[in-house]
Design an enzyme around this catalytic site. Structure first.
Site, PDB file in Angstrom:
ATOM      1  N   GLU A  36       0.840  -1.209   0.000  1.00 37.79           N
ATOM      2  CA  GLU A  36       0.000   0.000   0.000  1.00 37.79           C
ATOM      3  C   GLU A  36       0.875   1.259   0.000  1.00 37.79           C
ATOM      4  O   GLU A  36       0.623   2.206  -0.762  1.00 37.79           O
ATOM      5  CB  GLU A  36      -0.943   0.008   1.212  1.00 37.79           C
ATOM      6  CG  GLU A  36      -1.849  -1.220   1.302  1.00 37.79           C
ATOM      7  CD  GLU A  36      -1.151  -2.454   1.855  1.00 37.79           C
ATOM      8  OE1 GLU A  36      -0.040  -2.291   2.408  1.00 37.79           O
ATOM      9  OE2 GLU A  36      -1.690  -3.566   1.723  1.00 37.79           O
ATOM     10  N   GLY A 230       1.749  -9.132 -16.151  1.00 34.29           N
ATOM     11  CA  GLY A 230       3.217  -9.053 -16.092  1.00 34.29           C
ATOM     12  C   GLY A 230       3.759  -8.496 -17.389  1.00 34.29           C
ATOM     13  O   GLY A 230       3.326  -7.435 -17.855  1.00 34.29           O
ATOM     14  N   GLU A 231       4.684  -9.258 -18.001  1.00 34.07           N
ATOM     15  CA  GLU A 231       5.282  -8.769 -19.249  1.00 34.07           C
ATOM     16  C   GLU A 231       4.272  -8.685 -20.383  1.00 34.07           C
ATOM     17  O   GLU A 231       4.546  -8.074 -21.419  1.00 34.07           O
ATOM     18  CB  GLU A 231       6.454  -9.664 -19.645  1.00 34.07           C
ATOM     19  CG  GLU A 231       7.701  -9.288 -18.862  1.00 34.07           C
ATOM     20  CD  GLU A 231       8.785 -10.341 -18.938  1.00 34.07           C
ATOM     21  OE1 GLU A 231       8.763 -11.164 -19.865  1.00 34.07           O
ATOM     22  OE2 GLU A 231       9.643 -10.324 -18.041  1.00 34.07           O
ATOM     23  N   GLY A 233       1.487  -7.098 -20.113  1.00 36.16           N
ATOM     24  CA  GLY A 233       0.719  -5.859 -19.993  1.00 36.16           C
ATOM     25  C   GLY A 233      -0.490  -6.026 -19.091  1.00 36.16           C
ATOM     26  O   GLY A 233      -0.412  -6.659 -18.039  1.00 36.16           O
ATOM     27  N   GLY A 260       3.960  -4.328  -9.465  1.00 36.88           N
ATOM     28  CA  GLY A 260       2.492  -4.379  -9.450  1.00 36.88           C
ATOM     29  C   GLY A 260       1.911  -3.165  -8.729  1.00 36.88           C
ATOM     30  O   GLY A 260       0.874  -2.620  -9.136  1.00 36.88           O
ATOM     31  N   ASP A 261       2.582  -2.746  -7.684  1.00 34.78           N
ATOM     32  CA  ASP A 261       2.125  -1.551  -6.954  1.00 34.78           C
ATOM     33  C   ASP A 261       2.294  -0.306  -7.828  1.00 34.78           C
ATOM     34  O   ASP A 261       1.440   0.582  -7.816  1.00 34.78           O
ATOM     35  CB  ASP A 261       2.918  -1.394  -5.648  1.00 34.78           C
ATOM     36  CG  ASP A 261       2.849  -2.649  -4.800  1.00 34.78           C
ATOM     37  OD1 ASP A 261       1.792  -3.304  -4.812  1.00 34.78           O
ATOM     38  OD2 ASP A 261       3.856  -2.979  -4.148  1.00 34.78           O
ATOM     39  N   ASP A 297      11.737  -1.138  -3.326  1.00 31.82           N
ATOM     40  CA  ASP A 297      10.294  -1.327  -3.497  1.00 31.82           C
ATOM     41  C   ASP A 297       9.618  -0.132  -4.154  1.00 31.82           C
ATOM     42  O   ASP A 297       8.540  -0.255  -4.729  1.00 31.82           O
ATOM     43  CB  ASP A 297       9.638  -1.484  -2.113  1.00 31.82           C
ATOM     44  CG  ASP A 297       9.436  -2.923  -1.720  1.00 31.82           C
ATOM     45  OD1 ASP A 297      10.420  -3.690  -1.764  1.00 31.82           O
ATOM     46  OD2 ASP A 297       8.294  -3.276  -1.361  1.00 31.82           O
TER      47      ASP A 297
HETATM   48  O1  KDG Z   1       4.104  -5.668  -3.742  1.00 37.11           O
HETATM   49  C1  KDG Z   1       5.346  -5.617  -3.098  1.00 37.11           C
HETATM   50  C2  KDG Z   1       5.206  -6.269  -1.765  1.00 37.11           C
HETATM   51  O2  KDG Z   1       5.124  -7.649  -1.932  1.00 37.11           O
HETATM   52  C3  KDG Z   1       6.357  -5.984  -0.859  1.00 37.11           C
HETATM   53  O3  KDG Z   1       6.430  -4.614  -0.608  1.00 37.11           O
HETATM   54  C4  KDG Z   1       6.241  -6.705   0.426  1.00 37.11           C
HETATM   55  O4  KDG Z   1       4.184  -5.772   1.155  1.00 37.11           O
HETATM   56  C5  KDG Z   1       4.844  -6.735   0.933  1.00 37.11           C
HETATM   57  C6  KDG Z   1       4.247  -8.045   1.149  1.00 37.11           C
HETATM   58  O5  KDG Z   1       3.450  -8.140   2.059  1.00 37.11           O
HETATM   59  O6  KDG Z   1       4.557  -8.983   0.423  1.00 37.11           O
END
Ligand code: KDG
Length: 319
Positions: A36, A230-231, A233, A260-261, A297
């Protein structure tokens, strides 16, 4: 007051130097990360007003998380401080092809996992234009699940749209429990993000990516359902039956964690103002591609870098 608000766990990230192994590394790179907060930092770097709520212990690790988020422009005034408790930690051994990335959690019983839902203030949600939640938070504890539920209810009551990113983490729980617990969150989302693999693993959805997206949309009825590939799109399906696909721009991969975030942040950044689905998707795939080039991250990408990427990738959209 804020464009996007969120609640979740941010951990200390201890990364093995590239090319070394966790078993034998003598140094670890210290950073922070949490799905988040990763979304909020990416948005804050693009000029959006964001706020992150959580529970942290008053110790140097808790202070570090708040200082770093605040430094990137995320409002942390809704963090609840506790005198005792711990910060979650995760170890990251970044994969170098063909060796995959490995994550080791040391987060059980963290301060946020021990949140008392009845004592956690949730009204800040009403001051946001948008609430973003992920499927990691309900996996952490019964208390975290209750806070996430209350936030979603409060947001809906206040007319604040909610995005929910499924983010299934197999190291936290099994697919059957995750599918059952996450269903109400998926059903309550205005925008639902889900990785293609997660849709297949949790709900057994089959077919081509577009078919999986359509089945996910049919199952939960979100206004917009975005399946990330992913790759490959991403593909989006709306309740009105619109379908848009975006190809992922090519990128040199330095660190996949948080891509992904970054996609979710990019989508929200592009979508928030005009509810333009195409712009949301294009911005999502562009920001995810840019994130892949950054170690850590956090998607530390400027608005100018994003704009340059967007003008180079006009043709990523296929209808
Ligand atoms: O989306 C990235 C997350 O996987 C990483 O920041 C770690 O939040 C995390 C998790 O709980 O896996």
């Amino acid at each position: 007051q804020w464009d996007v608000v969120s609640f979740g766990e941010t951990m200390i990230r201890l990364a093995v130097p590239l090319g070394e192994r966790l078993e034998t590394a003598t140094r670890l790179e210290v950073g922070i990360g949490g799905a988040e907060a990763n979304v909020l930092v990416a948005l804050a770097r693009l000029g959006r007003r964001t706020a992150w709520a959580s529970v942290l212990p008053r110790n140097p690790l808790g202070e570090r998380i708040v200082r770093e988020l605040a430094w990137h422009g995320v409002d942390t005034s809704w963090v609840q401080w506790v005198e005792r408790g711990r910060v979650g930690v995760y170890y990251l051994d970044t994969g170098v092809p063909p060796r995959p990335t490995a994550v080791l959690y040391d987060r059980a019983g963290s301060a946020v996992a021990q949140v008392d839902p009845a004592a956690f203030p949730i009204d800040f949600v009403a001051g946001g234009r948008w609430l973003h939640l992920t499927g990691i938070t309900p996996a952490l504890s019964v208390g975290c699940r209750a806070v996430a539920e209350r936030l979603m209810e409060r947001a809906r009551a206040a007319g604040v749209p909610v995005s929910f990113d499924v983010n299934y983490r197999s190291r936290l729980w099994g697919p059957d429990e995750a599918a059952r617990v996450l269903e109400p969150f998926c059903a309550g989302a205005t925008v639902l993000f889900c990785g293609e693999g997660d849709a297949r693993t949790l709900w057994g959805l089959e077919g081509t990516a577009l078919e999986v997206a359509e089945r996910l949309a049919g199952r939960f009825g979100a206004g917009v359902t975005v399946l990330t590939l992913g790759e490959g799109g991403a593909v989006a399906v709306t309740r009105e039956g619109e379908r848009v696909t975006a190809e992922a721009p090519r990128a040199t991969v330095i660190d996949r964690v948080g891509a992904g975030d970054a996609f979710a942040a990019g989508f929200l950044h592009g979508y928030l103002d005009g509810r333009d689905l195409e712009r949301g998707l294009r911005t999502g795939v562009a920001l995810a591609a840019l994130k892949l080039t950054v170690r850590g991250d956090l998607a530390l990408i400027s608005a100018a870098e994003l704009e340059a990427m967007l003008s180079e990738t006009r043709r990523t959209i296929v209808r």
